[in-house]
Design a protein around this motif. Structure first.
Motif, mmCIF file in Angstrom:
data_model
loop_
_atom_site.group_PDB
_atom_site.id
_atom_site.type_symbol
_atom_site.label_atom_id
_atom_site.label_comp_id
_atom_site.label_asym_id
_atom_site.label_seq_id
_atom_site.Cartn_x
_atom_site.Cartn_y
_atom_site.Cartn_z
ATOM 1 N N ASP A 175 0.836 -1.198 0.000
ATOM 2 C CA ASP A 175 0.000 0.000 0.000
ATOM 3 C C ASP A 175 0.873 1.250 0.000
ATOM 4 O O ASP A 175 2.098 1.159 -0.034
ATOM 5 N N GLY A 176 0.246 2.411 0.044
ATOM 6 C CA GLY A 176 0.973 3.672 -0.015
ATOM 7 C C GLY A 176 1.871 3.943 1.179
ATOM 8 O O GLY A 176 2.788 4.750 1.099
ATOM 9 N N TYR A 204 3.843 -4.687 8.630
ATOM 10 C CA TYR A 204 3.770 -3.232 8.667
ATOM 11 C C TYR A 204 5.136 -2.601 8.404
ATOM 12 O O TYR A 204 6.162 -3.120 8.817
ATOM 13 N N ALA A 205 5.104 -1.444 7.762
ATOM 14 C CA ALA A 205 6.335 -0.702 7.475
ATOM 15 C C ALA A 205 6.858 -0.029 8.745
ATOM 16 O O ALA A 205 8.058 0.147 8.900
ATOM 17 N N THR A 206 5.947 0.335 9.655
ATOM 18 C CA THR A 206 6.333 0.958 10.925
ATOM 19 C C THR A 206 5.792 0.091 12.054
ATOM 20 O O THR A 206 5.730 -1.119 11.908
ATOM 21 N N ASP A 207 5.391 0.698 13.157
ATOM 22 C CA ASP A 207 4.832 -0.062 14.278
ATOM 23 C C ASP A 207 3.578 -0.806 13.852
ATOM 24 O O ASP A 207 2.846 -0.366 12.964
ATOM 25 N N ASN A 208 3.321 -1.931 14.509
ATOM 26 C CA ASN A 208 2.134 -2.725 14.208
ATOM 27 C C ASN A 208 0.895 -1.962 14.663
ATOM 28 O O ASN A 208 0.618 -1.867 15.849
ATOM 29 N N VAL A 236 -4.057 0.131 8.050
ATOM 30 C CA VAL A 236 -4.416 -0.695 6.897
ATOM 31 C C VAL A 236 -5.566 0.000 6.165
ATOM 32 O O VAL A 236 -6.635 0.197 6.743
ATOM 33 N N PRO A 237 -5.387 0.373 4.896
ATOM 34 C CA PRO A 237 -6.457 1.019 4.146
ATOM 35 C C PRO A 237 -7.668 0.082 3.980
ATOM 36 O O PRO A 237 -7.529 -1.140 4.013
ATOM 37 N N PRO A 238 -8.870 0.648 3.803
ATOM 38 C CA PRO A 238 -10.089 -0.154 3.726
ATOM 39 C C PRO A 238 -10.049 -1.258 2.674
ATOM 40 O O PRO A 238 -10.518 -2.375 2.917
ATOM 41 N N GLU A 239 -9.506 -0.981 1.497
ATOM 42 C CA GLU A 239 -9.502 -1.998 0.440
ATOM 43 C C GLU A 239 -8.634 -3.201 0.827
ATOM 44 O O GLU A 239 -8.971 -4.350 0.535
ATOM 45 N N TRP A 240 -7.532 -2.941 1.522
ATOM 46 C CA TRP A 240 -6.687 -4.045 1.986
ATOM 47 C C TRP A 240 -7.326 -4.748 3.176
ATOM 48 O O TRP A 240 -7.159 -5.953 3.351
ATOM 49 N N HIS A 241 -8.058 -4.024 4.004
ATOM 50 C CA HIS A 241 -8.773 -4.641 5.126
ATOM 51 C C HIS A 241 -9.781 -5.668 4.592
ATOM 52 O O HIS A 241 -9.892 -6.765 5.141
ATOM 53 N N LEU A 242 -10.505 -5.297 3.546
ATOM 54 C CA LEU A 242 -11.466 -6.235 2.939
ATOM 55 C C LEU A 242 -10.767 -7.500 2.465
ATOM 56 O O LEU A 242 -11.267 -8.607 2.663
ATOM 57 N N TRP A 243 -9.629 -7.345 1.852
ATOM 58 C CA TRP A 243 -8.891 -8.502 1.343
ATOM 59 C C TRP A 243 -8.356 -9.357 2.495
ATOM 60 O O TRP A 243 -8.462 -10.583 2.463
ATOM 61 N N LEU A 244 -7.776 -8.736 3.520
ATOM 62 C CA LEU A 244 -7.219 -9.475 4.649
ATOM 63 C C LEU A 244 -8.268 -10.333 5.347
ATOM 64 O O LEU A 244 -7.988 -11.438 5.779
ATOM 65 N N HIS A 245 -9.492 -9.817 5.447
ATOM 66 C CA HIS A 245 -10.566 -10.530 6.138
ATOM 67 C C HIS A 245 -11.415 -11.385 5.202
ATOM 68 O O HIS A 245 -12.490 -11.838 5.580
ATOM 69 N N LYS A 246 -10.919 -11.586 3.996
ATOM 70 C CA LYS A 246 -11.537 -12.459 2.986
ATOM 71 C C LYS A 246 -12.958 -12.052 2.621
ATOM 72 O O LYS A 246 -13.770 -12.868 2.225
ATOM 73 N N ARG A 281 -13.234 -9.919 0.289
ATOM 74 C CA ARG A 281 -12.965 -9.721 -1.129
ATOM 75 C C ARG A 281 -11.917 -10.734 -1.566
ATOM 76 O O ARG A 281 -10.904 -10.918 -0.902
ATOM 77 N N ALA A 282 -12.178 -11.406 -2.680
ATOM 78 C CA ALA A 282 -11.269 -12.462 -3.150
ATOM 79 C C ALA A 282 -10.017 -11.887 -3.810
ATOM 80 O O ALA A 282 -8.923 -12.408 -3.610
ATOM 81 N N GLU A 283 -10.190 -10.824 -4.589
ATOM 82 C CA GLU A 283 -9.060 -10.260 -5.329
ATOM 83 C C GLU A 283 -8.370 -9.185 -4.506
ATOM 84 O O GLU A 283 -9.014 -8.360 -3.873
ATOM 85 N N ALA A 284 -7.067 -9.181 -4.545
ATOM 86 C CA ALA A 284 -6.291 -8.149 -3.849
ATOM 87 C C ALA A 284 -6.440 -6.820 -4.593
ATOM 88 O O ALA A 284 -6.592 -6.797 -5.812
ATOM 89 N N PRO A 285 -6.408 -5.697 -3.866
ATOM 90 C CA PRO A 285 -6.519 -4.391 -4.519
ATOM 91 C C PRO A 285 -5.413 -4.123 -5.536
ATOM 92 O O PRO A 285 -5.586 -3.318 -6.440
ATOM 93 N N SER A 286 -4.287 -4.805 -5.404
ATOM 94 C CA SER A 286 -3.217 -4.630 -6.380
ATOM 95 C C SER A 286 -3.565 -5.308 -7.708
ATOM 96 O O SER A 286 -3.043 -4.943 -8.750
ATOM 97 N N GLN A 287 -4.472 -6.282 -7.669
ATOM 98 C CA GLN A 287 -4.893 -6.991 -8.885
ATOM 99 C C GLN A 287 -6.144 -6.366 -9.488
ATOM 100 O O GLN A 287 -6.212 -6.150 -10.697
ATOM 101 N N VAL A 288 -7.160 -6.123 -8.644
ATOM 102 C CA VAL A 288 -8.414 -5.514 -9.096
ATOM 103 C C VAL A 288 -8.750 -4.382 -8.124
ATOM 104 O O VAL A 288 -9.294 -4.632 -7.047
#
Length: 123
Positions: free
Chosen positions: A30-31, A47-51, A56-66, A68-75
């Motif tokens: 992510d950014g 995480y790039a910094t502290d845990n 975690v941006p919303p689109e990645w949160h959706l992917w982490l918690h399944k 959303r099937a596709e990762a935001p980097s793909q779709v």
């Protein structure tokens, strides 16, 4: 070695490092520089910094918690015209949003008809 043996709050632990080494496949970043992995039926973030899960941006949160099937980097998620860009939760920091009249903002509250008026004898 790239991991923390005794702490979990400031980087990846030995277990996360080992899981990433054995089964992890990088899915995207992510950014903020957080790296997302998938492997062995699991999904995780380093995480790039502290845990801090609020980073975690919303689109990645959706992917982490399944959710959303596709990762935001793909779709990527479609962006609505009314949406504002994501930013970390500023609560408790100097960037926290304060309502007008908040005491911590250094302002006085506006007068209200419901304010208390002390009774004085003879009035």
């Amino acid at each position: 070695m790239g991991f923390n043996l005794f702490t979990w709050w400031s980087g990846k632990t030995f277990g996360t490092w080992l899981q990433t080494l054995r089964t992890g496949q990088e899915v995207g970043r992510d950014g903020d520089g957080n790296i997302y992995y998938e492997g062995g039926g699991k999904r995780w973030v380093i995480y790039a910094t502290d845990n801090d899960s609020s980073r975690v941006p919303p689109e990645w949160h959706l992917w982490l918690h399944k959710t959303r099937a596709e990762a935001p980097s793909q779709v990527p998620l479609p962006v609505k015209a009314w949406e504002k860009p994501w930013r970390p939760n500023p609560t408790g920091s100097a960037a926290a949003e304060l309502p007008p009249g908040a005491l911590s903002a250094g302002k006085a509250r506006a007068a209200s008809p419901a304010d208390y008026n002390a009774w004085t004898p003879g009035s």
